[in-house]
Design an enzyme around this catalytic site. Sequence first.
Site, PDB file in Angstrom:
ATOM      1  N   ASP A 186       1.143  -1.312   0.015  1.00 56.57           N
ATOM      2  CA  ASP A 186       0.000  -0.185  -0.149  1.00 56.57           C
ATOM      3  C   ASP A 186       0.788   1.348   0.033  1.00 56.57           C
ATOM      4  OD1 ASP A 186      -2.996   0.999   0.283  1.00 56.57           O
ATOM      5  OD2 ASP A 186      -1.818   1.893   2.096  1.00 56.57           O
ATOM      6  N   GLU A 199       1.469  -0.262  -5.044  1.00 56.38           N
ATOM      7  CA  GLU A 199       0.376   0.876  -5.320  1.00 56.38           C
ATOM      8  C   GLU A 199       1.125   2.379  -5.586  1.00 56.38           C
ATOM      9  OE1 GLU A 199      -3.512   3.253  -3.548  1.00 56.38           O
ATOM     10  OE2 GLU A 199      -1.904   2.511  -2.276  1.00 56.38           O
TER      11      GLU A 199
END
Length: 537
Positions: free
Chosen positions: A223, A247
């Site tokens: 993330d 990400e």
Amino acid sequence: MHAFLSLFLSLSLFRAAYAATAEEWRGRSIYQIIVDRFALPQGSDTTQCNPGDQTFCGGTWNSIRENLDYVQNMGFTAIWISPVSQNYEGARTPYGDPYHGYWISDASKLNSRFGTSDDLKALSDELHKRGMYLMVDVVVNNVMGLQTDLNNLSSYMFKDPSQYHPYCPIQWGNTTSEQNCWLGDEKVPLPDVNTEDPGVISAYQAWIKELVQTYNIDGLRIDAAKHVQSEFWPKFCGAAGVFCIGEVFGDNIDEVSSYQGPLDSVLNYPMYGALTEAFSLPGQLNTSAITETMEIYKTKFKDPGLLGNFLENQDLPRWANMSVDPQSMYNAMAFNFMSDGIPIVYYGQEQGFHGAADPWNREPLWTSGYTNTTANQIITKLNTLRNFLVNQTSDSSKTDWLHSRAEVLTTDAHGLAIMKGDVVSILTNLGSPPANVSVAVYTPYSNSLMMTDILSCKQFVVGSNGTLSVEYSLGGQAKIIVPSTLLQNSGMCGAEIAAGSTPKGQLASGAPRSSTFSSSLILIAITFVGLLGSSLV
């Protein structure tokens, strides 16, 4: 002798520590799950989950394990689950409770809301028994707090204020600010961990190594990867020893591509933007956005075949919220499966969920009844063909589909055609209504070759100059066309499967991944046998 036998038997009981590499993930397809929203334990009330309430609905690691047939029957060969680490525990925030798993307090502990250590191990074991991989979401950049002054860090993995960057709001577009300042806002601050601190670096590496080995995790989704200095990632992922996909939110290809190198791969946000621009109805219908992005791939991305292709995720509105016509999703989805990259489907996409941005894009899946929808059926066919192609042995008579590069054959206002290996994908943005439109696609195939569209099982014959002609009088369905002879032993479109063989549409993933543990165990066994033999002489 008895001592060696005891040692061998003890070692044989250890959980094998595998290392799923980027190359082994290249041929996978991934189903993304928010643990709290995929399935409920048996006997639960299925009527009490309103995504607008932003609170826990009751999904667990065990309820995922008990419903894996639903995922595997669509042909997926991996799942990606939301973070497993301990989250903020306390009073409800202005944005609800941490049902999603991204509000980390202590990364080194498990989130008891979703189950026990044994439950997570059982999920991992069941996936591997089915020949599937487990990807786990991890949050490294930040923790979650309810204040900006770091007064009380007793519940956090990092308890020293020096292990966090001082509070500052992010100035978007400024790389240093994006990496050192805090995500979140004044209502729910997300203190930024100082990932340049040697103690933080070593603690994170020890944690991720233990997490991966304890739960036999095959890959990591990272993330907010761009909010951490890129120098951090090689050693972190090296300690994990598995495939890492990050990400990097945004459609700036220069920025996104710069992280493939520090990480094995990134989520393909640039292509997501191009697909919405080309296929969303109503929309720009700009198919050149796709071809331009594919062209830029050639110089920007280290390996497009490892990019994570998606249409939806927990941070974006559902496709059906942006596009009124389901055919637009089917065509865009076909591109993600049949072009370069690893296809990822967010839970509920196959059910046509249409929630807007967070929290409405985090609906409970059980309200769908896990219906075998049209989207579900198309995904199953795409996965079946892709798994079949992945399993083809590369030799002089076959094209290595997985490692070939997708190339554009034609593009116009109504769509485009691409070719990857032996597969021609003809995609359109016309939508569902019948249209008096046809397209001629020039392929390298010879005149009169019989070909099959695996989505409709309709036959096509290659015309002069390698032409494939497609018309849309029945609406704008995607066409995934392959030489009919290629489907032999696939089980698709009436193709028979040879007696005694495994359908190649089922990924031959039951074979174990490369395992340093297994290799060591074999060497120990050989040594033991040798010593045993010596003792008997």
